[in-house]
Design a protein around this motif. Structure first.
Motif, mmCIF file in Angstrom:
data_model
loop_
_atom_site.group_PDB
_atom_site.id
_atom_site.type_symbol
_atom_site.label_atom_id
_atom_site.label_comp_id
_atom_site.label_asym_id
_atom_site.label_seq_id
_atom_site.Cartn_x
_atom_site.Cartn_y
_atom_site.Cartn_z
ATOM 1 N N GLN A 184 0.224 -7.263 7.135
ATOM 2 C CA GLN A 184 0.842 -6.174 7.911
ATOM 3 C C GLN A 184 -0.228 -5.228 8.425
ATOM 4 O O GLN A 184 -1.261 -5.048 7.781
ATOM 5 N N THR A 185 0.036 -4.648 9.561
ATOM 6 C CA THR A 185 -0.903 -3.618 10.042
ATOM 7 C C THR A 185 -0.714 -2.365 9.188
ATOM 8 O O THR A 185 0.365 -2.129 8.646
ATOM 9 N N ASP A 186 -1.767 -1.577 9.058
ATOM 10 C CA ASP A 186 -1.669 -0.310 8.338
ATOM 11 C C ASP A 186 -0.635 0.577 9.011
ATOM 12 O O ASP A 186 -0.498 0.530 10.242
ATOM 13 N N ARG B 117 0.643 3.402 11.013
ATOM 14 C CA ARG B 117 -0.166 4.081 12.021
ATOM 15 C C ARG B 117 0.449 5.432 12.412
ATOM 16 O O ARG B 117 1.594 5.498 12.844
#
Ligand SMILES: Cc1cc2nc3c(=O)[nH]c(=O)nc-3n(C[C@H](O)[C@H](O)[C@H](O)COP(=O)(O)O)c2cc1C
Lengths: 441, 227
Positions: A6-8, A10
Motif C-alpha cells: 500500500q502507498t503511505d 498521504r
C-alpha cells in the motif's frame, strides 16, 4: 500470502492538518481567528540579502579603532525641536491595554538607556512610559482614546497613525478580557466590553485634509514637535509621496510582518506587502520629491538583528522601529514558561493569544498577578543590552563595508540570494550584475 | 477687548497671542476680525479667555479647547471644537462635518445646522444643535450628550456606546445598535439643564431619547449581520 503493498497515507498539501484544524475551529465557533503578532508565513525578507563587504575596490574600517557613527536626527523638516537619537533603532508604538504598565515602563527604561525613543499606542499615554522614556513619541490614532492637549505638549514627537503593516486598512481591537477599570477609564468606555478602534480618523479624509490637521497640531504645540505619519505597507510609493505632501517630518513605514496586539489572522496573513518590498518604492518617492534624508524614513516589520537594521539602512531608511523583538527581549515567549504555554494549548515561540490577557510572561496582560512576573528594571536592562547588540552588529557591517556612519550604507553594498529579493530590493542577484526590472536589460 | 485682524496678522501670531493670554489666566477678551475661512483659528487654548470671531472659519476652529469661550459670528468648517476638553464654543451659523468630534468635555453650542458625523466618537462633550444634523452623527459616540432641536439624518448613533442622544424632530434612520429609549426623569433634568445653558427655546418633554442597545458590546455570531 503476501499483503498487497500500500502507498503511505498521504497528507494533502492544500488541506494540511493545520488548515483542517482552522476549518474545525471556525466550524465550532463561528468567528474568525484573532491573534497577536505579525505574518507567520515566510515572505522574502532581509535574510535573502547579503552584504558584499570590503575588497580591492573598498577599504574597510578598523573594527576596534575607527569610529562608525550611529546617531540619527528625526524631524528636521519643520519641527523646531527635532529628535536626536544615539542609535538608528526606535521602539514602535504598542498600546497600553495591549501591554501592561510594567511592560511600558520596561520599554521606556531600556530605550532611554540605549539613547533612543519609545512610542505610546492606542489607549493614550501612561505615566509609566512618560516617566521612564526620555524621548516619547505620542501616537495620534483614529480612536483618539485618551487624546488631550496636555499629553500632546508633553510628547517629544507626534505620530499620526494612518495604518499598520499587520492590518493596513484595519482598526484596533482589544477584547473585553483586557478592558480593566484603568484601561476603560483612559478610553472613556465601559469595563469589559470588546473594543474596536476605528480604522479611519474621525475628522479628516485624505491627504488634503491631513495637511490641515497637521497645521492644527503644529499650532497647538507651537511648531516644536516632529510630526510622523505612520503607514502600513500597502502602496508605499504613493503613500509616502502623499505623506510628504501632507507635511510629514518623518514617514514610518510598517511592512506586513509587523506585529499587532490583536487582529484577524486572515488580515495579518493576507493584506499588505512584505517589509522588503516596501522600502525601495518609499525611498524612490522621497528621492523623486527631493526629500530623501530631508523627510526621514523609519522602517519596521520583522526587524530582528543588527544585520536587518543595516540592510534596511542600506536600502535607504534613516532608522528602524521594533515591536515584537522588543517584547521578546523583555521576556515574551520565553521557554521558561513552557509548561504554562502548554496548558494554554500552545508552545514557546508560538504563543500569540495576546488579546486574551493570560500571558504567562506578564507582558500582554492587565492581570495584576501575571503583571508582577515582569520586573520592569531587569526587563529594561535586557532591552538595553539587546539594542546595544543590534547597534554593534550594524556598526560591524558598516565598517566592513568601509563606512564611518551607518547612514552611508547603500544598495551597492548588497546582493540578493533569490530572484524575488533581487526584484524587491532592486539589488543584483548574487554572482550577477542583474536584477529583475533593471533598466537596460 | 483686543482686536486681532487676520487680514494683517498671520495665523501663528493670532494663536500665540490667544494661547498666551489664556495661559496667563487673565480672563481677557479678544476679537478676531477677517478670519476669511482660515483653518485652525483659536486652537489649543488652555485657560479662561473670551474670543469672538467676526466671520466664518475653516477647519478645526477652537480645536482641543480647554476652559476658554470661543464664539464664532459666522459658520465653521469641518471639525469645529474637535477633541474639546472643557469651556464653551458657540457658533452663530452652521457647522460643517465632524463638529465636536472626539470631544471630552465642555459645551458646543451650534445655533444653525450641523453637517454629517456631528459628535463622531464623542467622549464626554455636550453638543446642542439648534437646527438639523446630517447622516452618521454620533457614530461610535462613547460618552456625553447630543441634543438636536431639528431633525437627524441617516444612521444616527451607529455603533453607539454610552452617549445619550436627544432629538426633537424626525430621525431619518437609526444606525446599528442604536434604539429609542425611555425618557426618564433624570434625562429630563439633563436636557433641561443643557437647553438652558445653550439658550434653546424648547421643552425637554418634546424630545425623544436614543441610546445603545448594547448588543454589539461583545462579539456574538448571531449579531454578525448588524456589522
Ligand atoms: C503588542 C503590540 C501592540 C501594538 N500596538 C500598536 C498601536 O497601538 N499602534 C500602532 O500604530 N501600532 C501598534 N503595533 C505595531 C507596532 O507599532 C509596529 O508597527 C510593529 O510591531 C513592528 O513590527 P515588528 O513587531 O515585527 O517589530 C503593536 C504591535 C504589537 C506587537
Amino acid at each position: 500470502m503476501d499483503k498487497t503493498p500500500q502507498t503511505d497515507p498521504r497528507q494533502s498539501w492544500t488541506f494540511s492538518n493545520s488548515v483542517n484544524s482552522e476549518i474545525r475551529r471556525a466550524a465550532a465557533t463561528g468567528i474568525y481567528d484573532i491573534r497577536g503578532g505579525g505574518a507567520k508565513r515566510r515572505v522574502p525578507h532581509f535574510d535573502d540579502l547579503l552584504f558584499l563587504g570590503a575588497s580591492m575596490s573598498r577599504y574597510p574600517l578598523e573594527g576596534y579603532r575607527e569610529k562608525c557613527d550611529t546617531s540619527v536626527t528625526l524631524g528636521t523638516r519643520f519641527a523646531k525641536k527635532p529628535i536626536e537619537l544615539k542609535i538608528p533603532i526606535t521602539i514602535a508604538g504598542m498600546s497600553f491595554g495591549a501591554l501592561s504598565g510594567h511592560a511600558k515602563e520596561a520599554l521606556g527604561r531600556g530605550a532611554t538607556m540605549a539613547g533612543t525613543s519609545t512610542t505610546t499606542g492606542d489607549g493614550g499615554m501612561t505615566e509609566e512610559e512618560r516617566g521612564h522614556s526620555e524621548k516619547l513619541v505620542y501616537q495620534y490614532l483614529p480612536s483618539r482614546y485618551g487624546m488631550n492637549p496636555d499629553d500632546l505638549r508633553r510628547a517629544d514627537a507626534i505620530e499620526i497613525v494612518v495604518g499598520q503593516g499587520a492590518k493596513p486598512g484595519g482598526g484596533g481591537m482589544l477584547l473585553g478580557q483586557k478592558i480593566t477599570e484603568r484601561v476603560a477609564g483612559m478610553r472613556d468606555l465601559p469595563v469589559g466590553i470588546d473594543q474596536r478602534s476605528a480604522c479611519r480618523h474621525p475628522d479628516w479624509t485624505g491627504p488634503d485634509d491631513l495637511e490641515i490637521k497637521i497645521l492644527e497640531i503644529r499650532e497647538i504645540t507651537g511648531w516644536e514637535k516632529p510630526i510622523y505619519i505612520k503607514i502600513g505597507g500597502a502602496r508605499p510609493y504613493y503613500d509616502t509621496a502623499l505623506a510628504v505632501k501632507a507635511g510629514a517630518d518623518v514617514v514610518v513605514l510598517d511592512g506586513m510582518q509587523g506585529g499587532t496586539a490583536a487582529t484577524q489572522d486572515v488580515f495579518i496573513e493576507h493584506v499588505g506587502q512584505p517589509t522588503l518590498a516596501c522600502i525601495r518604492p518609499a525611498v524612490q518617492a522621497l528621492q523623486d520629491l527631493g526629500m530623501h534624508r530631508e523627510v526621514q524614513l523609519v522602517v519596521s516589520g520583522g526587524m530582528r538583528s543588527g544585520a536587518d537594521v543595516a540592510k534596511a539602512l542600506a536600502l535607504g531608511a534613516d532608522a528602524v522601529a521594533i515591536g515584537t523583538a522588543a517584547l521578546i527581549a523583555l521576556g515574551d515567549n520565553d521557554p521558561k514558561w513552557e509548561a504554562e504555554y502548554q496548558a494554554l494549548g500552545t508552545t514557546t515561540g508560538a504563543y500569540d493569544d495576546w488579546h486574551e490577557g493570560r500571558d504567562p510572561a506578564g507582558i500582554t496582560t492587565q492581570d495584576p498577578e501575571l503583571m508582577k512576573r515582569l520586573d520592569p528594571t531587569a526587563a529594561g536592562r535586557r532591552l538595553r543590552n539587546y539594542l546595544n547588540v543590534m547597534t554593534l552588529e550594524c556598526q560591524t557591517i558598516a565598517r566592513a563595508c568601509g563606512h564611518n556612519h551607518v547612514h552611508n550604507l547603500e544598495p551597492e553594498d548588497l546582493c540578493a540570494l533569490t530572484m524575488e529579493a533581487a526584484a524587491m530590493a532592486q539589488v543584483p542577484l548574487a554572482g550577477t550584475n542583474w536584477y529583475p526590472g533593471k533598466p537596460g536589460f | 477687548m483686543t482686536t486681532l485682524d487676520m487680514s494683517t496678522t498671520p495665523l501663528r501670531e493670532v494663536n500665540v497671542t490667544l494661547q498666551e493670554a489664556a495661559k496667563s489666566q487673565s480672563n481677557s477678551a479678544y476679537e478676531i476680525t477677517n478670519p476669511r475661512g482660515s483653518h485652525a483659528v483659536a486652537v489649543g487654548l488652555d485657560g479662561p479667555l473670551s474670543v469672538t470671531i467676526k466671520g466664518s472659519t475653516g477647519y478645526y476652529c477652537a480645536g482641543m479647547n480647554k476652559s476658554a469661550t470661543v464664539r464664532v459670528e459666522g459658520s465653521t468648517g469641518p471639525g469645529v471644537a474637535e477633541n474639546m476638553m472643557s469651556g464653551e464654543v458657540v457658533i452663530e451659523g452652521d457647522a460643517s462635518q465632524y463638529a465636536g468630534a472626539t470631544g471630552h468635555g465642555g459645551l458646543l453650542n451650534i445655533k444653525g445646522n450641523a453637517s454629517s458625523r456631528c459628535g463622531i466618537s464623542m467622549k464626554g462633550i455636550d453638543i446642542v444643535v439648534h437646527g438639523n444634523i446630517g447622516h452618521m452623527s454620533a457614530f461610535m459616540a462613547q460618552k456625553g450628550n447630543l441634543v438636536v432641536l431639528g431633525d437627524a439624518g441617516d444612521a444616527l448613533g451607529d455603533s453607539l456606546y454610552e452617549a445619550r442622544l436627544f432629538v426633537r424632530g424626525s430621525v431619518k434612520s437609526l444606525g446599528a445598535d442604536c434604539i429609542e429609549k425611555e425618557m426618564r426623569p433624570e434625562h429630563i433634568e439633563i436636557l433641561k439643564d443643557l437647553l438652558a445653558k445653550a439658550g434653546a427655546d424648547a421643552k425637554p418633554e418634546e424630545f425623544k431619547r436614543y441610546g445603545s442597545a448594547r448588543k454589539l458590546y461583545n462579539f456574538n455570531i448571531d449579531h454578525a449581520d448588524e456589522y
